[in-house]
Structure formats: structure tokens, C-alpha cells
Write a protein that holds these residues in place. Structure first.
Motif, PDB file in Angstrom:
ATOM      1  N   HIS A 149     -58.854 -52.997   9.095  1.00  0.00           N
ATOM      2  CA  HIS A 149     -60.224 -52.505   9.093  1.00  0.00           C
ATOM      3  C   HIS A 149     -61.159 -53.695   8.959  1.00  0.00           C
ATOM      4  N   LEU A 157     -53.567 -51.961   6.422  1.00  0.00           N
ATOM      5  CA  LEU A 157     -53.468 -50.589   5.951  1.00  0.00           C
ATOM      6  C   LEU A 157     -52.058 -50.074   6.256  1.00  0.00           C
ATOM      7  N   THR A 174     -53.602 -44.343   8.295  1.00  0.00           N
ATOM      8  CA  THR A 174     -55.027 -44.247   7.988  1.00  0.00           C
ATOM      9  C   THR A 174     -55.840 -44.374   9.272  1.00  0.00           C
ATOM     10  N   THR A 175     -56.947 -43.630   9.348  1.00  0.00           N
ATOM     11  CA  THR A 175     -57.872 -43.745  10.468  1.00  0.00           C
ATOM     12  C   THR A 175     -58.991 -44.717  10.117  1.00  0.00           C
ATOM     13  N   PHE A 178     -61.035 -44.167   6.977  1.00  0.00           N
ATOM     14  CA  PHE A 178     -60.246 -44.125   5.736  1.00  0.00           C
ATOM     15  C   PHE A 178     -59.816 -42.703   5.411  1.00  0.00           C
ATOM     16  N   LEU A 179     -59.339 -41.994   6.422  1.00  0.00           N
ATOM     17  CA  LEU A 179     -58.836 -40.645   6.268  1.00  0.00           C
ATOM     18  C   LEU A 179     -57.370 -40.594   6.688  1.00  0.00           C
ATOM     19  N   PRO A 180     -56.623 -39.600   6.228  1.00  0.00           N
ATOM     20  CA  PRO A 180     -55.235 -39.465   6.697  1.00  0.00           C
ATOM     21  C   PRO A 180     -55.190 -39.285   8.216  1.00  0.00           C
ATOM     22  N   ALA A 181     -54.315 -40.041   8.872  1.00  0.00           N
ATOM     23  CA  ALA A 181     -54.271 -40.034  10.338  1.00  0.00           C
ATOM     24  C   ALA A 181     -53.381 -38.930  10.901  1.00  0.00           C
ATOM     25  N   ARG A 205     -52.087 -36.751   3.916  1.00  0.00           N
ATOM     26  CA  ARG A 205     -52.309 -37.838   2.958  1.00  0.00           C
ATOM     27  C   ARG A 205     -51.926 -39.181   3.543  1.00  0.00           C
ATOM     28  N   ARG A 206     -52.258 -40.223   2.807  1.00  0.00           N
ATOM     29  CA  ARG A 206     -51.890 -41.610   3.098  1.00  0.00           C
ATOM     30  C   ARG A 206     -51.595 -42.288   1.774  1.00  0.00           C
ATOM     31  N   TRP A 207     -51.138 -43.547   1.812  1.00  0.00           N
ATOM     32  CA  TRP A 207     -50.800 -44.282   0.593  1.00  0.00           C
ATOM     33  C   TRP A 207     -49.878 -43.434  -0.283  1.00  0.00           C
ATOM     34  N   THR A 225     -58.309 -36.917   1.695  1.00  0.00           N
ATOM     35  CA  THR A 225     -59.670 -37.383   2.009  1.00  0.00           C
ATOM     36  C   THR A 225     -60.296 -38.047   0.792  1.00  0.00           C
TER      37      THR A 225
END
Length: 411
Positions: A149, A157, A174-175, A178-181, A205-207, A225
Motif C-alpha cells: 500500500h 500486507l 487485503t484490498t 484495508f478491507l478483507p479481500a 477477515r484478514r490478518w 472491516t
């Protein structure tokens, strides 16, 4: 996509390294016999349009005879045998798969290039030593996986992927916002060359923690989110062995807190349990173990936590665990009986800075050197052998996997 540039087959190294070769095609002087394990359940179908494989024999009997030979030998004889080894009916040999991204220098030179999806999927054909791009994922919804990013140039990321039942499973990313892709896992079948979707997540989710045990995918903790305590403590299970129409996510025993949501964690399925640590490298860390049969969380043995100083992976039916110390460049194997890490190889020049590893077919593949290099370690050979795989120009590695080769419909 057409074949990319053929990688160099030479590696000048005075140690026990060999030519630049992935997984299933080590040089002839150090080839391991355990590479092409033939699965005899695959049977071909005779067709009037097929070439005769062996004169005087029906093709299904000819294939049984030819399947005992190494695919590289068959490929070098004639075109009909070369077509055979890439056909869906032939027992697939194994290849190296990689998630690749344009290098930082390439992005700098091409600032106008669309970075909405910065990941490409490739497989290194072990017979031709050619990188081949995987078929594109479904266009709807469009895939948006962001590795870098503009606001965080120095940090990548996480893009989390697994190998489960010889499928590549893309779990979380991640998009740009900063949202779940991914609202559901994206799965690639190398034998059919097709992508398909897993069951939708109620909270993308992410992370998060991602891992698998015995063909079952687990996702734990993570951030949607925004951070939510119940998501940060959650554990979800998806049994890929079930029929597709029975796929779903099951809620399992929750974590006691959300400390694992601070990092993208690769959990390791080992001897019926899921093992993980919450911090990379030699920093002070906490470990956790999930018992899949008892559906409960346990503390990780202290000596296991202490020696877990880098990326880990398992092989031999999830019975042997390896870890690479990213600070020292040491490959170690865990001895379950005496609860200690046994050093397999120390090679700082090549293994230091390990980012991710994959293990299988007697090989440990290590992504290192700031994602600029893939190192393959033959842990079956004595002495242990090591070599480097050349990447495509101006590309770097996000993750590697070991799976069956792709079918080649053009043959």
C-alpha cells in the motif's frame, strides 16, 4: 498465457548445491527415487483418437507399464509419451507452485500500472523447467489482492494461502481500502486446471490464523472491516473432505483472547493438532495448540516455542515438522518424543531471512532474501543437498506450495 522465459539451469556454488531445479527434477547425479510416487488408482480411457503408446498393447495397459518410469524419461522419448504425462489420466508428478508479485523496482518504473491485484499465480514445470501461469481466477467478483500500500511502502500486507488435499486454497488478503479481500476461500485444482469457491464466511477477515489438519481448513482470530472481540477470539472449521453441497463453516472452541489478531499467522497441522506462534522471528512469543479431536486449546511446550524462530511446515502425512530460523539460517526438525529441535542444516548464505516455507516429497522449499529467492533443500539425500530456483525477471515470491503438476490440454 504463453510460456515465460526459461530460467537458467546453472548455479555456481561450491557447497553441496546442484543446478537450479525445482521439486521433481533434481539433476541426474542427485535424483531421488521417491519423487514420482505413482498413484495406481488413475486409469486411462482408450480412445480411437489416441496415439498408440506401445505397439501391440492397448493404451490402458501401456500406461501401466510407462507409469513406472520417471516422467522426465518419458518426456524425452516421443511426443505421444510427452502428451501422456500431462494428460488428466496419468498419475500426476509434483511441481512447485508460487504466488508471485512484481518487484519493487518494477513497480517504481511502472508507476501507472494497475496495482489493484498485485498477485499472479505460477507453476514451475519440472520437466521443461518453464514457469507457466495458472488459468485466471473467475472474473466475478474480480480478485483484488494488495501486497503493498502506498502508505506502508516498507511493509507487505499478508496474503494467506494453504495447500490442502493437493488443492491451492487462497484464504485471506487485503484490498486497497484495508478491507478483507475474500468473502470465501478461492480454490485451485491443478489436475483439472479450474478455480472454484469455498463456503462463504459470515465475517470475512484478514490478518488471521490459517492452517489445516487432515484435509480440514481452520481460520481463527483476525480482523474484519474493523476489530471485533468475538471475531478476534473465534475459530472456524471447513471440512474439505465432505461433498461440495455439504461445505460450511463450523464454530469451534474460542481462543481465550484476541492476541493472535495482531499478525497473519500460519498454523501448522502436526500429528492431529494445530500449532501456532503469535510473533515471527526471535522475539518473545506465545504459542498455542488446538486439539482438533477434543476441540480445545492447549499451551505449546516451552521448548517448542523457544525453537520456533521462523516459518514452519510439515511433510510425511503431517508427521514431521520443519522450521527455518530466519535470523541464523538454520533448518531444524522437531523431535516429538524428546521435545526438542534437531538441526538438519545450517546455511546462513541461503536460508537466512526465511519468509515462508513449504515441505513435501522429501523437499523443503524456502522463500528468503527479501522474497527474491526460492531455495530447495533435499532433506532425504545424505548429505543434505541444497539448490536455488531462478525466478521470472522482475518478480518476487509471496508464497510457495508443492502440488501435483497441471494438466496440459495443448499436448
Amino acid at each position: 498465457m504463453a510460456n515465460r522465459k526459461r530460467p537458467s539451469m546453472a548455479l555456481d556454488n561450491s557447497t553441496s548445491t546442484t543446478t537450479t531445479t525445482p521439486i521433481d527434477t533434481t539433476p541426474k547425479h542427485c535424483k531421488s527415487k521417491n519423487f514420482s510416487d505413482i498413484d495406481q488408482k488413475h486409469q486411462p480411457k482408450d480412445s480411437n483418437n489416441e496415439s498408440v503408446l506401445l505397439p501391440g498393447l492397448p493404451n490402458h495397459l501401456a500406461q501401466l507399464c510407462l507409469s513406472s518410469l520417471h516422467p522426465s524419461l518419458l518426456s524425452s522419448v516421443c511426443s505421444s509419451w510427452r502428451r501422456l504425462i500431462y494428460s488428466p489420466s496419468f498419475p500426476p508428478f509434483f511441481s512447485l507452485y508460487a504466488l508471485l508479485s512484481p518487484s519493487s523496482s518494477s513497480i517504481t518504473r511502472n508507476k501507472d500500472q494497475d496495482q489493484s491485484n498485485s498477485i499472479e499465480f505460477f507453476a514451475l514445470d519440472p520437466i521443461s523447467s518453464m514457469w507457466r501461469q495458472l488459468p485466471s481466477p473467475p472474473p466475478d467478483p474480480p480478485l483484488r489482492l494488495l501486497l503493498r500500500h502506498p502508505s506502508f511502502i516498507s511493509r507487505n500486507l499478508p496474503i494467506q494461502s494453504l495447500t490442502v488435499n493437493n488443492y491451492l486454497v487462497l484464504v485471506a488478503a487485503t484490498t486497497h481500502g484495508f478491507l478483507p479481500a475474500l468473502s470465501c476461500p478461492l480454490v485451485f485444482d491443478p489436475v483439472s486446471g479450474q478455480w472454484f469457491s469455498g463456503p462463504p464466511l459470515s465475517t470475512p477477515r484478514r490478518w488471521c490464523i490459517t492452517g489445516s489438519v487432515n484435509g480440514t481448513v481452520y481460520i481463527a482470530s483476525g480482523v474484519g472491516t474493523h476489530y471485533q472481540g468475538d471475531v478476534g477470539r473465534s475459530l472456524l472449521k471447513w471440512d474439505m473432505k465432505k461433498n461440495n453441497d455439504e461445505w460450511n463453516w463450523e464454530n469451534m472452541a474460542t481462543l481465550k483472547d484476541g492476541r493472535f489478531s495482531r499478525e497473519a499467522v500460519e498454523a501448522v497441522g502436526y500429528r492431529g493438532k494445530l500449532y501456532m506462534v503469535n510473533v515471527k522471528g526471535n522475539a518473545v512469543k506465545q504459542g498455542a495448540v488446538y486439539d482438533v479431536e477434543m476441540d480445545r486449546w492447549e499451551e505449546m511446550p516451552e521448548r517448542m516455542v523457544t525453537g520456533w524462530n521462523g516459518p514452519a511446515a510439515v511433510m510425511d502425512g503431517e508427521d514431521v515438522m520443519y522450521v527455518v530460523d530466519e535470523a541464523k539460517g538454520v533448518l531444524s526438525k522437531y523431535d516429538f518424543d524428546i521435545n526438542c529441535w534437531e538441526k538438519v542444516m545450517e546455511f546462513p548464505e541461503h536460508l537466512k531471512g526465511a519468509e515462508q516455507i513449504a515441505a513435501g516429497r522429501g523437499r523443503v522449499c524456502v522463500v528468503c532474501a527479501n522474497n527474491q529467492k526460492i531455495v530447495v533443500v533435499d532433506v532425504v539425500a545424505r548429505p543434505v543437498k541444497l539448490w536455488v530456483v531462478d525466478l521470472l525477471p522482475e518478480m518476487e515470491v509471496v508464497a510457495v506450495h508443492i502440488m501435483p503438476r497441471m494438466s496440459r490440454p495443448e499436448y
